[in-house]
Design an enzyme around this catalytic site. Sequence first.
Site, PDB file in Angstrom:
ATOM      1  CG  ASN A   7      -1.851   1.186   1.260  1.00 44.17           C
ATOM      2  OD1 ASN A   7      -1.470   2.297   0.901  1.00 44.17           O
ATOM      3  ND2 ASN A   7      -3.077   0.980   1.720  1.00 44.17           N
ATOM      4  CD  GLU A  34      -4.670   4.288   1.131  1.00 41.83           C
ATOM      5  OE1 GLU A  34      -5.097   5.462   1.206  1.00 41.83           O
ATOM      6  OE2 GLU A  34      -4.118   3.708   2.084  1.00 41.83           O
ATOM      7  CG  ASP A 147      -4.778  -2.105   3.266  1.00 40.01           C
ATOM      8  OD1 ASP A 147      -5.232  -2.794   4.208  1.00 40.01           O
ATOM      9  OD2 ASP A 147      -4.654  -0.863   3.324  1.00 40.01           O
ATOM     10  CG  ASN A 149      -8.319  -1.298   5.377  1.00 39.72           C
ATOM     11  OD1 ASN A 149      -7.524  -0.822   6.187  1.00 39.72           O
ATOM     12  ND2 ASN A 149      -8.589  -0.708   4.225  1.00 39.72           N
ATOM     13  CG  ASP A 218      -0.733  -4.182   4.240  1.00 39.13           C
ATOM     14  OD1 ASP A 218      -1.246  -3.567   3.292  1.00 39.13           O
ATOM     15  OD2 ASP A 218      -0.439  -3.634   5.330  1.00 39.13           O
ATOM     16  CG  ASP A 247       0.059   4.912   6.258  1.00 41.74           C
ATOM     17  OD1 ASP A 247       0.106   4.358   5.136  1.00 41.74           O
ATOM     18  OD2 ASP A 247      -0.920   5.571   6.649  1.00 41.74           O
ATOM     19  CG  HIS A 248       0.163   0.213   4.482  1.00 40.71           C
ATOM     20  ND1 HIS A 248      -0.699  -0.826   4.774  1.00 40.71           N
ATOM     21  CD2 HIS A 248      -0.596   1.349   4.517  1.00 40.71           C
ATOM     22  CE1 HIS A 248      -1.910  -0.357   4.968  1.00 40.71           C
ATOM     23  NE2 HIS A 248      -1.884   0.964   4.819  1.00 40.71           N
TER      24      HIS A 248
END
Length: 258
Positions: A7, A34, A147, A149, A218, A247-248
């Site tokens: 991501n 993303e 991802d 989530n 993930d 941030d991943h």
Amino acid sequence: MKIATFNVNGINGRLPRLLEWLAEAKPDAVCLQELKAPGDRFPEAAIRDAGYGAIWQGQARWNGVAILARGADPVETRRGLPGDPEDAQARYIEAAVGGVLIGGLYLPNGNPRPGPKFDYKLAWTERLLAHAAGLIEAGVPAVLAGDFNIIPTDQDVYKPERWRDDALFAPEAKAAFQRLLDQGWTDAIRALHPDAIIYTFWDYWRNAFGRDAGLRIDHLLLSPSVAGRLAKAGVDRAVRGRDKASDHAPAWLTLRKA
């Protein structure tokens, strides 16, 4: 064969980090999420200069998914999940790479919960479950990567008690992930590291990465016909600590030759 998911949290803003990681890790196939860019702003030339062919489904400001293949062009097989022709969000793309069918996904976040965003998350997940069941039934060597989530268990989150009300940790989301495993999919990282604390996401706030206050959201899932080839799996954690990083961190697996 090395397959990864990353991501990128904005492909154009993070492009230097992505290209840097591609040069270092040399994955054979990569699912990106993303993108946060419309289709005509996907940096195809830079990706191709790095040695990768690509297919993508962009979306302005939000979402967006892509599949990259090293030294080849992914053969697209699907764009978007079946089951809702009105769904315009760019969250699923599928391609054949190196004899493996790869589904790249960006499952909805679902917050705030309850509410329409959580309802959409659950509905989208049901469509994923139906499609995933079809892949299992077809017997194809397949990988679902992206991802999700979804935090599958308490082991996959720092201080789980703080996440009880979050859509990523909702009982319905965790149950859906378990239903995927019950279909026959193998969670690659957990299969090889059953007891390890492994995260793939750390928020930008409160020095989360420095404190290792992370989440594992993930995932790379293997169909039964390819699970026996699983050799290695891990997370390139150091990528998250770099300047202007997503941030991943990228998660990956390697498969032995068939």
